[in-house]
Scaffold this active site. Structure first.
Site, PDB file in Angstrom:
ATOM      1  CG  ASN A   1      -1.711   1.243   1.386  1.00  0.00           C
ATOM      2  OD1 ASN A   1      -1.833   2.027   0.453  1.00  0.00           O
ATOM      3  ND2 ASN A   1      -2.270   1.451   2.576  1.00  0.00           N
ATOM      4  CD1 TRP A   2       3.862   1.173  -2.626  1.00  0.00           C
ATOM      5  CD2 TRP A   2       3.827   2.204  -4.619  1.00  0.00           C
ATOM      6  NE1 TRP A   2       4.719   0.507  -3.456  1.00  0.00           N
ATOM      7  CE2 TRP A   2       4.720   1.111  -4.683  1.00  0.00           C
ATOM      8  CE3 TRP A   2       3.638   2.984  -5.755  1.00  0.00           C
ATOM      9  CZ2 TRP A   2       5.428   0.797  -5.847  1.00  0.00           C
ATOM     10  CZ3 TRP A   2       4.337   2.672  -6.909  1.00  0.00           C
ATOM     11  CH2 TRP A   2       5.231   1.591  -6.955  1.00  0.00           C
ATOM     12  CE  LYS A   3      -0.115   3.505   4.598  1.00  0.00           C
ATOM     13  NZ  LYS A   3      -0.107   3.658   6.027  1.00  0.00           N
TER      14      LYS A   3
ATOM     15  CG  HIS B   1      -5.847   2.208   4.844  1.00  0.00           C
ATOM     16  ND1 HIS B   1      -5.431   3.224   5.675  1.00  0.00           N
ATOM     17  CD2 HIS B   1      -4.859   1.292   4.826  1.00  0.00           C
ATOM     18  CE1 HIS B   1      -4.221   2.925   6.125  1.00  0.00           C
ATOM     19  NE2 HIS B   1      -3.854   1.755   5.631  1.00  0.00           N
TER      20      HIS B   1
ATOM     21  CD  GLU C   1      -2.925   5.853   6.396  1.00  0.00           C
ATOM     22  OE1 GLU C   1      -2.863   5.833   5.157  1.00  0.00           O
ATOM     23  OE2 GLU C   1      -2.043   5.344   7.131  1.00  0.00           O
TER      24      GLU C   1
ATOM     25  CD  GLU D   1      -3.636  -2.156   7.312  1.00  0.00           C
ATOM     26  OE1 GLU D   1      -2.533  -2.468   6.846  1.00  0.00           O
ATOM     27  OE2 GLU D   1      -4.213  -1.091   7.051  1.00  0.00           O
TER      28      GLU D   1
ATOM     29  N   GLY E   1       2.338   2.726  10.753  1.00  0.00           N
ATOM     30  CA  GLY E   1       3.321   3.801  10.600  1.00  0.00           C
ATOM     31  C   GLY E   1       3.988   4.225  11.902  1.00  0.00           C
TER      32      GLY E   1
ATOM     33  CB  SER F   1       4.963  -1.279  12.095  1.00  0.00           C
ATOM     34  OG  SER F   1       4.577   0.073  12.301  1.00  0.00           O
TER      35      SER F   1
ATOM     36  N   GLY G   1       2.805  -0.892   4.333  1.00  0.00           N
ATOM     37  CA  GLY G   1       2.841   0.511   3.934  1.00  0.00           C
ATOM     38  C   GLY G   1       4.268   0.967   3.712  1.00  0.00           C
ATOM     39  N   GLY G   2       4.826   1.646   4.699  1.00  0.00           N
ATOM     40  CA  GLY G   2       6.148   2.270   4.582  1.00  0.00           C
ATOM     41  C   GLY G   2       7.226   1.378   3.969  1.00  0.00           C
TER      42      GLY G   2
HETATM   43  P1  PGA Z   1       2.691   0.688   7.654  1.00  0.00           P
HETATM   44  O1  PGA Z   1       1.236   0.853   6.960  1.00  0.00           O
HETATM   45  O2  PGA Z   1       3.269  -0.607   7.138  1.00  0.00           O
HETATM   46  O3  PGA Z   1       3.459   1.895   7.182  1.00  0.00           O
HETATM   47  O4  PGA Z   1       2.477   0.657   9.122  1.00  0.00           O
HETATM   48  C1  PGA Z   1       0.376  -0.245   6.786  1.00  0.00           C
HETATM   49  C2  PGA Z   1      -0.919   0.217   6.184  1.00  0.00           C
HETATM   50  O5  PGA Z   1      -1.405   1.288   6.562  1.00  0.00           O
HETATM   51  O6  PGA Z   1      -1.508  -0.461   5.315  1.00  0.00           O
END
Ligand code: PGA
Length: 249
Positions: A9-11, A95, A97, A167, A173, A213, A234-235
């Site tokens: 997930n590149w956001k 998600h 966010e 999640e 993050g 994470s 994500g990250g």
């Molecule tokens: P993260 O994000 O790996 O940066 O914690 C995961 C996500 O939000 O899908």
């Protein structure tokens, strides 16, 4: 055996040029890797470049969101057919966010889920508790509510492609990962909710991903838990090397 899905997930990161550069490096490193499914979710504007890059490879691409209507006066939104037209096979829905900053609710998640399934996309529905809910002992209630509302008026037959990502919001993050055991417990509860809402057969088949994470250092411990069927990263998915290490945990 459920084949694991490792998803990036590149956001809101990467331009089309940066997307090309990512795939130039990433594709050779994972060529022929068929133990797990791999899917990348770039921002919408990067989808054409991503689709071109992954042609003929073992990598799927998807959108980070979609809207449930087929078309119309919905400024800024993207329809299921638009995602399909760009070569997407997957889509992320709900998600945290989107729930936190963009007014996504359990009800809109349900509408989006039904639209995605109808279009033949593989939806990854995200659920998870925030820190205050965990500390107040409300995790199970929150997960149950999110599942029940997401599955409203959906049948197991229609939901065959459904994937769910657990999640915990406090782990996204933040560098704080749920322990494999804690993730497993949540997955067990989600699987039982799938059983109640969509039938036992689907509950056995459905893939439950962990997200929050996930890094090369903790991927193996998480991915080897029986209840964990993959990761939403994500990250650590922004860098081709670290994402490859996760894919190959
Ligand atoms: P993260 O994000 O790996 O940066 O914690 C995961 C996500 O939000 O899908």
């Amino acid at each position: 055996m459920r084949k694991k899905l490792i998803a990036a997930n590149w956001k809101m990161y990467k331009t089309p040029d940066q997307t090309s550069a990512f795939f130039r490096e990433f594709l050779p490193m994972v060529a022929g890797h068929d133990r797990d499914e791999i899917a990348v979710f770039p921002p919408f504007i990067d989808l054409p470049v991503a689709a071109e890059a992954v042609k003929g490879s073992n990598i799927a691409i998807g959108g980070q969101d979609l809207y449930w209507e087929k078309e119309g006066a919905f400024t800024g939104e993207i329809s299921p057919a638009m995602l399909l037209a760009l070569g997407c096979t997957h889509v992320i829905i709900g998600h945290s966010e989107r729930r936190q900053y963009f007014g996504e609710t359990d009800d809109t998640v349900n509408l989006k889920l039904k639209a995605a399934l109808e279009a033949g996309l593989t939806p990854i529905v995200c659920v998870g508790e925030v820190l205050e809910e965990r500390e107040a002992g409300l995790t199970d209630d929150v997960l149950r509510r999110q599942c029940v509302r997401a599955f409203h008026k959906l049948s197991g037959k229609k939901a065959a492609k459904l994937v769910i990502a657990y999640e915990p919001v406090w782990a996204i993050g933040t560098g704080r990962t749920a322990t494999p055991q804690l993730a497993s417990e949540a997955h067990g509860l989600i699987r039982s909710e799938v059983g109640k809402g969509l039938g036992e057969e689907l509950a056995r088949k459905i893939r439950l991903l962990y997200g929050g994470s996930v890094k090369p250092e903790n991927a193996k411990a998480l991915m080897t838990e029986e209840e964990i069927d993959g990761a939403l990263v994500g990250g650590a998915s922004l860098d081709p090397k670290s994402f490859t290490e996760i894919v190959k945990y």
